[in-house]
Design a protein around this motif. Structure first.
Motif, PDB file in Angstrom:
ATOM      1  N   ALA A 165    -119.909 -34.693 -16.070  1.00 17.81           N
ATOM      2  CA  ALA A 165    -119.386 -34.889 -14.713  1.00 17.81           C
ATOM      3  C   ALA A 165    -118.105 -35.711 -14.727  1.00 17.81           C
ATOM      4  O   ALA A 165    -117.144 -35.398 -14.012  1.00 17.81           O
ATOM      5  N   ALA A 166    -118.066 -36.754 -15.535  1.00 16.39           N
ATOM      6  CA  ALA A 166    -116.864 -37.594 -15.621  1.00 16.39           C
ATOM      7  C   ALA A 166    -115.703 -36.809 -16.240  1.00 16.39           C
ATOM      8  O   ALA A 166    -114.565 -36.914 -15.788  1.00 16.39           O
ATOM      9  N   ALA A 167    -115.994 -36.011 -17.246  1.00 16.90           N
ATOM     10  CA  ALA A 167    -114.948 -35.230 -17.913  1.00 16.90           C
ATOM     11  C   ALA A 167    -114.403 -34.141 -16.997  1.00 16.90           C
ATOM     12  O   ALA A 167    -113.228 -33.794 -17.068  1.00 16.90           O
ATOM     13  N   ARG A 168    -115.243 -33.597 -16.134  1.00 18.48           N
ATOM     14  CA  ARG A 168    -114.826 -32.523 -15.231  1.00 18.48           C
ATOM     15  C   ARG A 168    -113.642 -32.965 -14.366  1.00 18.48           C
ATOM     16  O   ARG A 168    -112.723 -32.193 -14.115  1.00 18.48           O
ATOM     17  N   LYS A 169    -113.663 -34.213 -13.948  1.00 14.06           N
ATOM     18  CA  LYS A 169    -112.614 -34.737 -13.061  1.00 14.06           C
ATOM     19  C   LYS A 169    -111.250 -34.817 -13.755  1.00 14.06           C
ATOM     20  O   LYS A 169    -110.226 -34.633 -13.122  1.00 14.06           O
ATOM     21  N   ALA A 170    -111.238 -35.108 -15.033  1.00 18.18           N
ATOM     22  CA  ALA A 170    -109.981 -35.323 -15.760  1.00 18.18           C
ATOM     23  C   ALA A 170    -109.614 -34.163 -16.676  1.00 18.18           C
ATOM     24  O   ALA A 170    -108.632 -34.246 -17.405  1.00 18.18           O
ATOM     25  N   TYR A 171    -110.369 -33.085 -16.628  1.00 17.87           N
ATOM     26  CA  TYR A 171    -110.152 -31.968 -17.556  1.00 17.87           C
ATOM     27  C   TYR A 171    -108.771 -31.362 -17.350  1.00 17.87           C
ATOM     28  O   TYR A 171    -108.374 -31.074 -16.219  1.00 17.87           O
ATOM     29  N   PRO A 172    -108.009 -31.141 -18.421  1.00 16.64           N
ATOM     30  CA  PRO A 172    -106.616 -30.702 -18.280  1.00 16.64           C
ATOM     31  C   PRO A 172    -106.415 -29.202 -18.042  1.00 16.64           C
ATOM     32  O   PRO A 172    -105.304 -28.773 -17.755  1.00 16.64           O
ATOM     33  N   LEU A 173    -107.468 -28.405 -18.160  1.00 17.18           N
ATOM     34  CA  LEU A 173    -107.325 -26.962 -17.982  1.00 17.18           C
ATOM     35  C   LEU A 173    -108.005 -26.489 -16.705  1.00 17.18           C
ATOM     36  O   LEU A 173    -109.026 -27.041 -16.300  1.00 17.18           O
ATOM     37  N   LYS A 174    -107.460 -25.443 -16.119  1.00 22.94           N
ATOM     38  CA  LYS A 174    -108.071 -24.809 -14.949  1.00 22.94           C
ATOM     39  C   LYS A 174    -108.658 -23.458 -15.337  1.00 22.94           C
ATOM     40  O   LYS A 174    -109.176 -22.729 -14.509  1.00 22.94           O
ATOM     41  N   THR A 175    -108.532 -23.129 -16.627  1.00 18.89           N
ATOM     42  CA  THR A 175    -109.061 -21.875 -17.153  1.00 18.89           C
ATOM     43  C   THR A 175    -110.043 -22.161 -18.280  1.00 18.89           C
ATOM     44  O   THR A 175    -110.030 -23.234 -18.880  1.00 18.89           O
ATOM     45  N   VAL A 205    -115.866 -29.830 -23.358  1.00 23.71           N
ATOM     46  CA  VAL A 205    -115.089 -28.629 -23.079  1.00 23.71           C
ATOM     47  C   VAL A 205    -115.815 -27.851 -21.985  1.00 23.71           C
ATOM     48  O   VAL A 205    -117.021 -28.008 -21.791  1.00 23.71           O
ATOM     49  N   PHE A 206    -115.050 -27.013 -21.279  1.00 21.92           N
ATOM     50  CA  PHE A 206    -115.628 -26.218 -20.201  1.00 21.92           C
ATOM     51  C   PHE A 206    -115.353 -24.745 -20.421  1.00 21.92           C
ATOM     52  O   PHE A 206    -114.273 -24.363 -20.885  1.00 21.92           O
ATOM     53  N   PHE A 207    -116.348 -23.942 -20.086  1.00 23.24           N
ATOM     54  CA  PHE A 207    -116.263 -22.494 -20.219  1.00 23.24           C
ATOM     55  C   PHE A 207    -116.537 -21.849 -18.864  1.00 23.24           C
ATOM     56  O   PHE A 207    -117.233 -22.419 -18.025  1.00 23.24           O
ATOM     57  N   LYS A 265    -106.083 -26.105 -28.706  1.00 26.13           N
ATOM     58  CA  LYS A 265    -105.602 -25.613 -27.407  1.00 26.13           C
ATOM     59  C   LYS A 265    -105.840 -26.667 -26.314  1.00 26.13           C
ATOM     60  O   LYS A 265    -104.968 -26.912 -25.477  1.00 26.13           O
ATOM     61  N   LEU A 266    -106.997 -27.298 -26.345  1.00 25.13           N
ATOM     62  CA  LEU A 266    -107.319 -28.335 -25.370  1.00 25.13           C
ATOM     63  C   LEU A 266    -106.404 -29.544 -25.543  1.00 25.13           C
ATOM     64  O   LEU A 266    -105.895 -30.094 -24.561  1.00 25.13           O
ATOM     65  N   ALA A 274    -103.813 -31.140 -22.794  1.00 24.29           N
ATOM     66  CA  ALA A 274    -103.868 -32.551 -22.398  1.00 24.29           C
ATOM     67  C   ALA A 274    -102.512 -33.218 -22.601  1.00 24.29           C
ATOM     68  O   ALA A 274    -102.072 -34.010 -21.768  1.00 24.29           O
ATOM     69  N   ALA A 275    -101.832 -32.889 -23.709  1.00 25.67           N
ATOM     70  CA  ALA A 275    -100.505 -33.473 -23.976  1.00 25.67           C
ATOM     71  C   ALA A 275     -99.498 -33.000 -22.927  1.00 25.67           C
ATOM     72  O   ALA A 275     -98.684 -33.798 -22.442  1.00 25.67           O
ATOM     73  N   ASN A 276     -99.558 -31.730 -22.559  1.00 33.48           N
ATOM     74  CA  ASN A 276     -98.649 -31.208 -21.531  1.00 33.48           C
ATOM     75  C   ASN A 276     -98.917 -31.842 -20.169  1.00 33.48           C
ATOM     76  O   ASN A 276     -97.983 -32.149 -19.419  1.00 33.48           O
ATOM     77  N   LYS A 277    -100.190 -32.070 -19.856  1.00 30.18           N
ATOM     78  CA  LYS A 277    -100.546 -32.699 -18.584  1.00 30.18           C
ATOM     79  C   LYS A 277    -100.048 -34.141 -18.562  1.00 30.18           C
ATOM     80  O   LYS A 277     -99.571 -34.622 -17.540  1.00 30.18           O
ATOM     81  N   ALA A 278    -100.123 -34.816 -19.692  1.00 25.08           N
ATOM     82  CA  ALA A 278     -99.671 -36.216 -19.775  1.00 25.08           C
ATOM     83  C   ALA A 278     -98.163 -36.336 -19.602  1.00 25.08           C
ATOM     84  O   ALA A 278     -97.681 -37.337 -19.087  1.00 25.08           O
ATOM     85  N   LYS A 279     -97.437 -35.312 -20.046  1.00 23.47           N
ATOM     86  CA  LYS A 279     -95.967 -35.337 -19.912  1.00 23.47           C
ATOM     87  C   LYS A 279     -95.521 -35.220 -18.462  1.00 23.47           C
ATOM     88  O   LYS A 279     -94.443 -35.694 -18.110  1.00 23.47           O
TER      89      LYS A 279
END
Length: 98
Positions: free
Chosen positions: A27-37, A66-68, A87-88, A92-97
């Motif tokens: 649940a905590a990871a879901r909020k900060a997860y960097p992918l929408k796919t 990870v989420f599927f 890939k994840l 995450a690196a792209n989201k941080a930029k």
């Protein structure tokens, strides 16, 4: 001996209280997860119901969530986790930029 037993019991209780369940971790990871796919299929998360969370655990490494899009994608992930974790990490690196 009684003081030591009491101290060990206190440490054990504090450790148990600090430990999170897998559901809480996901649940905590879901909020900060960097992918929408989906990490595997690239389908939108939630397109097949609630995204399926999975905690990847490898000895000597931190746990990774990870989420599927569905449970079936977890088998593909488990066959080559390094490929998908890369890939994840890139997402995450792209989201941080930004």
């Amino acid at each position: 001996p009684a003081l030591l037993a009491s101290l060990l019991l206190t440490v054990g209780v504090l450790s148990a209280a600090a430990a999170k369940t897998d559901a809480e971790i996901i649940a905590a990871a879901r909020k900060a997860y960097p992918l929408k796919t989906c990490l595997v299929s690239n389908e939108p998360l939630g397109s097949m119901g609630e995204a399926s969370g999975y905690i990847y655990r490898a000895k000597g490494q931190p746990d990774r969530v990870v989420f599927f899009c569905c449970e079936g994608c977890s088998d593909d992930f488990k066959a080559d986790p390094a490929k998908f974790l890369k890939k994840l990490d890139e997402a995450a690196a792209n989201k941080a930029k930004k």
